[in-house]
Motif scaffolding. Structure first.
Motif, short mmCIF file in Angstrom:
data_model
loop_
_atom_site.label_atom_id
_atom_site.label_comp_id
_atom_site.label_asym_id
_atom_site.label_seq_id
_atom_site.Cartn_x
_atom_site.Cartn_y
_atom_site.Cartn_z
N VAL A 101 0.85 -1.20 0.00
CA VAL A 101 0.00 0.00 0.00
C VAL A 101 0.89 1.25 0.00
CG1 VAL A 101 -1.88 1.24 1.10
CG2 VAL A 101 -1.88 -1.26 1.14
N GLN A 105 1.62 2.95 -3.53
CA GLN A 105 0.79 4.12 -3.87
C GLN A 105 1.56 5.44 -3.86
OE1 GLN A 105 -2.23 4.06 -4.94
NE2 GLN A 105 -2.82 1.95 -4.49
N GLY A 176 2.77 13.42 -1.34
CA GLY A 176 2.04 12.24 -0.88
C GLY A 176 1.60 12.40 0.57
N TRP A 178 -0.16 10.34 3.94
CA TRP A 178 -0.50 9.03 4.54
C TRP A 178 -1.12 9.26 5.91
CZ3 TRP A 178 -1.17 3.98 3.89
CH2 TRP A 178 -1.07 3.12 4.99
N ARG A 207 -0.84 12.67 -4.35
CA ARG A 207 -1.71 11.53 -4.04
C ARG A 207 -1.81 11.32 -2.53
NH1 ARG A 207 -2.59 6.00 -6.65
NH2 ARG A 207 -2.69 7.24 -8.53
N VAL A 209 -3.36 8.67 0.69
CA VAL A 209 -3.93 7.39 1.09
C VAL A 209 -4.40 7.54 2.54
CG1 VAL A 209 -3.56 4.90 1.30
CG2 VAL A 209 -2.19 6.22 -0.34
N ARG A 247 -9.43 7.63 -6.54
CA ARG A 247 -8.85 6.62 -7.44
C ARG A 247 -9.27 5.21 -7.03
NH1 ARG A 247 -7.94 9.54 -11.73
NH2 ARG A 247 -6.71 11.38 -11.27
N TRP A 253 -5.77 -5.99 0.89
CA TRP A 253 -4.60 -5.82 0.01
C TRP A 253 -3.69 -7.03 0.17
CZ3 TRP A 253 -5.55 -3.33 4.57
CH2 TRP A 253 -4.65 -3.60 5.60
N VAL A 270 -7.82 6.09 -1.80
CA VAL A 270 -6.67 6.66 -2.50
C VAL A 270 -7.23 7.75 -3.40
CG1 VAL A 270 -4.81 6.22 -4.14
CG2 VAL A 270 -5.46 4.45 -2.49
N THR A 272 -6.33 11.75 -5.60
CA THR A 272 -5.31 12.66 -6.14
C THR A 272 -5.91 14.05 -6.30
OG1 THR A 272 -5.94 12.00 -8.36
CG2 THR A 272 -4.03 10.89 -7.42
#
Ligand SMILES: C[S@@+](CC[C@H](N)C(=O)[O-])C[C@H]1O[C@@H](n2cnc3c(N)ncnc32)[C@H](O)[C@@H]1O
Length: 273
Positions: A101, A105, A176, A178, A207, A209, A247, A253, A270, A272
């Motif tokens: 993940v 990602q 990114g 997280w 992006r 997550v 997304r 997973w 996820v 963007t």
């Protein structure tokens, strides 16, 4: 033979209840059956009261029990001696979340943001991957723990925030984002505020997550784990509102979907900019 429609009819259900009560009476006696009847009544009342709370939270955008103040109180006084590993289901689960993940990602050697690091369970792999890592938490104690744990790292910065904004972070500066085991506890109005902020700080094409609740309070048992009323659909709706592109949403997973976050009916989104 009774058809399945007839079996599910109100009359059939009433007859079934009477038959069960008769069986309870003959096997367990009057007192036990009276307690069982009372238990059933209280459980239904409990559920109805709970659903009333949920309806009010949704209608008036209330934070309910998942306010910023409560989050601060819970996490700032948490016993962090296990470093958050008490929530790690297994070493394989954790490693797969990192490999399949985080690493799958987010783009290595870019600027990353972690929201709610706790004692740094995911901060370590993020730090190994990022060229620069920004860490934000509403708990000053968690930030102090992370500062100490990662004191040797030259590519990390720390901020204590207000639990709903990212004011210390410049616009268009993050590649990114997280966040794990954090948004599951944040009330929907504060999630909404964070998503506006994530849109602001992400670079175009950046992006994120985020691990969050999948069906909020729909399921009474989802109350376990102190989840907020967030749902997968509500999260997707908030993303659209803030111009973020979903997304994918997934709750498992790894090889054959071997690992998951189903225990508390969560999901990961996820998205963007
Ligand atoms: C259950 S711990 C998870 C810690 C870490 N992410 C992990 O998985 O081990 C929740 C973390 O989120 C932080 N947190 C909770 N609500 C927050 C909010 N509204 N804004 C920022 N951080 C928050 C807490 O202080 C704590 O560090």
């Amino acid at each position: 033979m009774t058809s399945s429609a007839a079996r599910g009819s109100p009359r059939a259900k009433r007859l079934d209840r009477i038959a069960r009560a008769g069986q309870y009476l003959s096997r367990n006696g009057v007192r036990w059956t009276a307690y069982a009847a009372l238990f059933g009544l209280l459980t239904r009342a409990n559920h109805a009261v709970y659903q009333g709370m949920v309806r009010l939270e949704r209608r008036h955008a209330l934070s309910g029990r998942n306010s910023v103040e409560n989050n601060y109180r819970v996490w700032d006084t948490w016993d962090w001696s296990q470093g958050g590993e008490e929530w790690t289901q297994s070493e394989e689960w954790k490693q797969s979340l990192i490999d399949d993940v985080i690493r799958a990602q987010l783009v290595p050697q870019t600027t990353m943001l972690e929201i709610g690091p706790g004692a740094g369970r995911w901060t370590k792999p993020l730090l190994e991957m990022a060229s620069h890592l920004v860490v934000v938490d509403l708990s000053d104690r968690c930030i102090a723990l992370c500062r100490e744990r990662f004191s040797g790292a030259p590519n990390i910065e720390f901020h204590v925030n207000d639990g709903r904004s990212l004011t210390a972070i410049p616009s268009d500066s993050i590649d990114g984002v997280w966040s794990f085991d954090v948004f599951v506890h944040i009330a929907p109005p504060d999630v909404d505020s964070y998503l506006a902020e994530i849109h602001r700080v992400l670079r175009p094409g950046g992006r994120a997550v985020i691990h969050h609740g999948r069906d909020g309070h729909e399921h009474f048992a989802a109350d376990a784990g102190w989840r907020s009323g967030m749902t997968a659909d509500l999260f997707a709706e908030m993303l659209r509102k803030h111009g973020l592109k979903l997304r994918g949403q997934f709750d498992s997973w790894g090889p054959g979907g071997r690992f998951n976050v189903r225990r508390h009916r969560d999901t990961l989104s996820v998205f963007t900019k």
